[in-house]
Write a protein that holds these residues in place. Sequence first.
Motif, PDB file in Angstrom:
ATOM      1  N   HIS A   1       0.850  -1.192   0.000  1.00  0.00           N
ATOM      2  CA  HIS A   1       0.000   0.000   0.000  1.00  0.00           C
ATOM      3  C   HIS A   1       0.885   1.241   0.000  1.00  0.00           C
ATOM      4  CE1 HIS A   1      -4.163  -1.621   0.576  1.00  0.00           C
ATOM      5  NE2 HIS A   1      -3.427  -2.702   0.678  1.00  0.00           N
TER       6      HIS A   1
ATOM      7  N   HIS B   1       0.107  -4.238  -6.357  1.00  0.00           N
ATOM      8  CA  HIS B   1      -0.908  -4.753  -5.435  1.00  0.00           C
ATOM      9  C   HIS B   1      -2.318  -4.307  -5.817  1.00  0.00           C
ATOM     10  CE1 HIS B   1      -2.432  -6.424  -1.767  1.00  0.00           C
ATOM     11  NE2 HIS B   1      -2.825  -5.274  -1.276  1.00  0.00           N
TER      12      HIS B   1
ATOM     13  N   HIS C   1     -10.560  -5.460   4.829  1.00  0.00           N
ATOM     14  CA  HIS C   1      -9.374  -4.907   4.157  1.00  0.00           C
ATOM     15  C   HIS C   1      -9.702  -4.567   2.699  1.00  0.00           C
ATOM     16  CE1 HIS C   1      -5.283  -4.142   2.954  1.00  0.00           C
ATOM     17  NE2 HIS C   1      -5.451  -4.949   1.931  1.00  0.00           N
TER      18      HIS C   1
HETATM   19 ZN   LIG Z   1      -4.089  -4.741   0.336  1.00  0.00          ZN
END
Ligand SMILES: [Zn+2]
Length: 164
Positions: free
Chosen positions: A28, A35, A121
């Motif tokens: 992140h 990602h 998440h």
């Molecule tokens: Zn993630």
Amino acid sequence: MLTGIGIMLLTFVVMEGVAWVMHKYVLHGFLWFLHKSHHTRHNHVFELNDLFFAYYGTLSMLFFIFGSDPIDYRFWIGAGITLYGVAYFLIHDVFIHRRIKLFGSTSNVYLKALNMAHKVHHKTQGKHDSESFGMLWVAPRYFKLAYGIVKKQQERGAIYNQRT
Ligand SMILES: [Zn+2]
Ligand SMILES: [Zn+2]
């Protein structure tokens, strides 16, 4: 041998910490471009994010190569990383994201909590403001939530059984 297994298990635990830090600050962070593929909906079989499997695979292979003649602590570190990789794949990719249909639903409180935490998440599709970066370690509040759900399901099941 026993020390070796100890090192392996310790590596496994440390890997959860490594994965957390990597996920929160690197994936992140500056590697978000890789990602991101895991945070957007798509119908491809693979994601750019899967490159991380290759990364950890290579890492453990290097530990195996340098630690296997004769076998020393590096071999066991490699084994710990591999073990974590397998657990991560089974839980994250098979159980949570169902990339391979292998498991059905569960009434296991831990697995339910883990699933919920990871779904939270994924709630944010962007780089920032996400939470629950760990995989196997789950915050206590999710346990409470999962426990409540499982208990309700069981009660409903008991009422159903009484009627029939
Ligand atoms: Zn993630
Ligand atoms: Zn995920």
